[in-house]
Write an enzyme that holds these catalytic residues in place. Structure first.
Site, PDB file in Angstrom:
ATOM      1  N   LYS A  64       0.800  -1.222   0.000  1.00 20.39           N
ATOM      2  CA  LYS A  64       0.000   0.000   0.000  1.00 20.39           C
ATOM      3  C   LYS A  64       0.841   1.284   0.000  1.00 20.39           C
ATOM      4  O   LYS A  64       0.452   2.276  -0.596  1.00 20.39           O
ATOM      5  CB  LYS A  64      -0.961   0.007   1.193  1.00 20.39           C
ATOM      6  CG  LYS A  64      -2.108  -0.997   1.050  1.00 20.39           C
ATOM      7  CD  LYS A  64      -3.072  -0.862   2.210  1.00 20.39           C
ATOM      8  CE  LYS A  64      -4.256  -1.789   2.048  1.00 20.39           C
ATOM      9  NZ  LYS A  64      -5.270  -1.584   3.097  1.00 20.39           N
ATOM     10  N   ASP A 100     -10.134   2.934   1.867  1.00 20.19           N
ATOM     11  CA  ASP A 100     -10.317   2.364   3.211  1.00 20.19           C
ATOM     12  C   ASP A 100     -11.041   3.329   4.151  1.00 20.19           C
ATOM     13  O   ASP A 100     -11.988   2.940   4.846  1.00 20.19           O
ATOM     14  CB  ASP A 100      -8.963   1.990   3.833  1.00 20.19           C
ATOM     15  CG  ASP A 100      -8.430   0.665   3.302  1.00 20.19           C
ATOM     16  OD1 ASP A 100      -9.244  -0.164   2.846  1.00 20.19           O
ATOM     17  OD2 ASP A 100      -7.211   0.456   3.357  1.00 20.19           O
TER      18      ASP A 100
HETATM   19  P1  NAP Z   1      -0.735  -2.241  11.279  1.00 18.77           P
HETATM   20  O1  NAP Z   1      -0.376  -1.167  10.329  1.00 18.77           O
HETATM   21  O2  NAP Z   1       0.226  -3.340  11.542  1.00 18.77           O
HETATM   22  O3  NAP Z   1      -1.054  -1.525  12.704  1.00 18.77           O
HETATM   23  C1  NAP Z   1      -1.306  -2.299  13.847  1.00 18.77           C
HETATM   24  C2  NAP Z   1      -1.753  -1.404  15.007  1.00 18.77           C
HETATM   25  O4  NAP Z   1      -2.052  -2.266  16.116  1.00 18.77           O
HETATM   26  C3  NAP Z   1      -0.692  -0.429  15.497  1.00 18.77           C
HETATM   27  O5  NAP Z   1      -1.317   0.751  15.946  1.00 18.77           O
HETATM   28  C4  NAP Z   1      -0.061  -1.185  16.666  1.00 18.77           C
HETATM   29  O6  NAP Z   1       0.501  -0.345  17.645  1.00 18.77           O
HETATM   30  C5  NAP Z   1      -1.286  -1.855  17.255  1.00 18.77           C
HETATM   31  N1  NAP Z   1      -0.932  -3.029  18.052  1.00 18.77           N
HETATM   32  C6  NAP Z   1      -0.462  -4.219  17.611  1.00 18.77           C
HETATM   33  N2  NAP Z   1      -0.250  -5.054  18.647  1.00 18.77           N
HETATM   34  C7  NAP Z   1      -0.566  -4.358  19.772  1.00 18.77           C
HETATM   35  C8  NAP Z   1      -0.545  -4.656  21.168  1.00 18.77           C
HETATM   36  N3  NAP Z   1      -0.135  -5.858  21.616  1.00 18.77           N
HETATM   37  N4  NAP Z   1      -0.936  -3.713  22.041  1.00 18.77           N
HETATM   38  C9  NAP Z   1      -1.350  -2.497  21.603  1.00 18.77           C
HETATM   39  N5  NAP Z   1      -1.389  -2.141  20.287  1.00 18.77           N
HETATM   40  C10 NAP Z   1      -1.006  -3.073  19.393  1.00 18.77           C
HETATM   41  O7  NAP Z   1      -2.100  -2.961  10.884  1.00 18.77           O
HETATM   42  P2  NAP Z   1      -3.314  -2.339  10.025  1.00 18.77           P
HETATM   43  O8  NAP Z   1      -3.111  -2.637   8.598  1.00 18.77           O
HETATM   44  O9  NAP Z   1      -3.502  -0.926  10.446  1.00 18.77           O
HETATM   45  O10 NAP Z   1      -4.536  -3.267  10.506  1.00 18.77           O
HETATM   46  C11 NAP Z   1      -5.062  -3.135  11.823  1.00 18.77           C
HETATM   47  C12 NAP Z   1      -6.343  -3.983  11.943  1.00 18.77           C
HETATM   48  O11 NAP Z   1      -7.353  -3.471  11.087  1.00 18.77           O
HETATM   49  C13 NAP Z   1      -6.145  -5.459  11.546  1.00 18.77           C
HETATM   50  O12 NAP Z   1      -6.824  -6.248  12.489  1.00 18.77           O
HETATM   51  C14 NAP Z   1      -6.808  -5.559  10.197  1.00 18.77           C
HETATM   52  O13 NAP Z   1      -7.357  -6.828   9.965  1.00 18.77           O
HETATM   53  C15 NAP Z   1      -7.924  -4.515  10.331  1.00 18.77           C
HETATM   54  N6  NAP Z   1      -8.354  -3.969   9.008  1.00 18.77           N
HETATM   55  C16 NAP Z   1      -9.647  -4.154   8.627  1.00 18.77           C
HETATM   56  C17 NAP Z   1     -10.105  -3.639   7.420  1.00 18.77           C
HETATM   57  C18 NAP Z   1     -11.542  -3.823   6.996  1.00 18.77           C
HETATM   58  O14 NAP Z   1     -11.863  -3.609   5.825  1.00 18.77           O
HETATM   59  N7  NAP Z   1     -12.410  -4.175   7.903  1.00 18.77           N
HETATM   60  C19 NAP Z   1      -9.212  -2.916   6.592  1.00 18.77           C
HETATM   61  C20 NAP Z   1      -7.891  -2.743   7.030  1.00 18.77           C
HETATM   62  C21 NAP Z   1      -7.482  -3.275   8.243  1.00 18.77           C
HETATM   63  P3  NAP Z   1       2.056   0.138  17.527  1.00 18.77           P
HETATM   64  O15 NAP Z   1       2.049   1.311  16.604  1.00 18.77           O
HETATM   65  O16 NAP Z   1       2.406   0.493  18.928  1.00 18.77           O
HETATM   66  O17 NAP Z   1       2.832  -1.041  17.002  1.00 18.77           O
END
Ligand code: NAP
Length: 281
Positions: A64, A100
């Protein structure tokens, strides 16, 4: 015309099923397939796609952000987010968009009947999804979005992208979450906590008790269908929404970009949601 979703991994993606359902509902016989493209292979893919009649594609992990410098033009909203999930070939030029954030706002309106304008939101996370959603919420006229993240610098970096001043970085400890929740009509989880395969979980859910009556909880996660966060929110009588409607709406908005014309969005959302119904999962 051919459409694809690219990523690594990508073969589990629901996008081919969703787009095929929407294209079928429009009476269009356009193939939409998944293709594994590894990190570092994007330039070769763009050449291959052009030579093979691919006129549009969705991008997922890990592309992305890496796509942006390779495209001929990037929509200003996607530029601010720093990520694209939808790419179209228009007049020989690759153009990038991000659906998104708008997909999340549409899901809020469709799934919860909630217009974010004038509302205060507690948003958990500052990763890729959080960035798109927070900026879309700001553009939709929210009063304030508290961006609560484990890594403070990422929350600050996200909020600095928004010139409106509506995004406020905040910490992720229990006391801060409760303070932000008490002022919010909506809490959104944009972290991985509660996702299938994620080893961690929220330490506790006491921040849900701080939300005012009638508030809603929107978890972007759709695997599992109901996270522990949503189960706990339901138990407290709060309105809830999982990530499936957002998945549907970002695809509807992407298809409008691919076809370069407005569609009957509710009809497309119904066609897409059908393939995600429990029997179709
Ligand atoms: P990402 O870029 O890897 O970001 C992950 C986020 O989660 C970061 O803010 C991270 O915090 C936090 N995190 C991870 N482990 C943690 C923990 N143990 N304690 C506290 N915070 C934690 O992932 P993303 O692409 O943004 O996706 C995030 C979620 O959204 C996923 O579950 C994904 O499946 C979902 N999603 C859904 C859709 C939909 O269409 N419904 C679309 C996109 C994403 P740090 O910054 O501190 O690491």
């Amino acid at each position: 015309m051919k459409l694809q979703v690219i990523g690594d991994p990508v073969l589990h993606s629901k996008s081919p099923a969703i787009h095929t359902a929407m294209l079928g509902a429009l009476g269009l016989d356009v193939p939409y397939t998944a293709r594994v493209v590894r990190r570092g292979e994007l330039s070769q893919y763009l050449i291959w796609a052009r030579e093979n009649g691919v006129t549009g594609f969705n991008a997922t992990m890990p592309h992305k952000e890496d796509l942006i410098p390779l495209l001929d033009e990037v929509d200003p909203a996607a530029q601010t987010v720093g990520a694209v999930n939808t790419v179209c070939l228009r007049d020989g030029r690759w153009m990038g968009f991000n659906t998104d954030g708008a997909g999340a706002v549409a899901a809020l309106q469709d799934g919860l009947g909630l217009d974010p304008a004038g509302r205060t939101v507690t948003l958990l996370g500052a990763g890729g999804a959080a960035r798109a959603v927070a900026l879309a919420l700001s553009q939709a006229g929210t009063e304030r979005v508290y961006v609560c993240n484990r890594t403070a610098a990422r929350a600050e970096e996200l909020c600095a992208r928004d010139p409106s001043g509506r995004l406020t970085p905040a910490a992720f400890d229990g006391a801060t979450l409760r303070k932000c929740a008490a002022r919010s009509q909506l809490l959104m989880n944009c972290t991985n906590l509660g996702m299938e395969g994620c080893p961690s979980q929220f330490e506790n859910f006491s921040f849900l008790d701080a939300l005012p009556p009638g508030a809603a909880v929107f978890d972007l996660i759709y695997h599992p269908n109901q996270t522990e966060l949503l189960a706990q929110a339901k138990r407290r009588g709060l309105k809830t929404l999982n990530g499936l409607p957002m998945l549907v709406w970002q695809a509807v908005l992407a298809l409008e970009r691919f076809l370069n014309r407005p569609l009957d969005r509710p009809a497309m959302a119904v066609a897409a949601a059908k393939v995600l119904a429990p029997s179709g999962q």
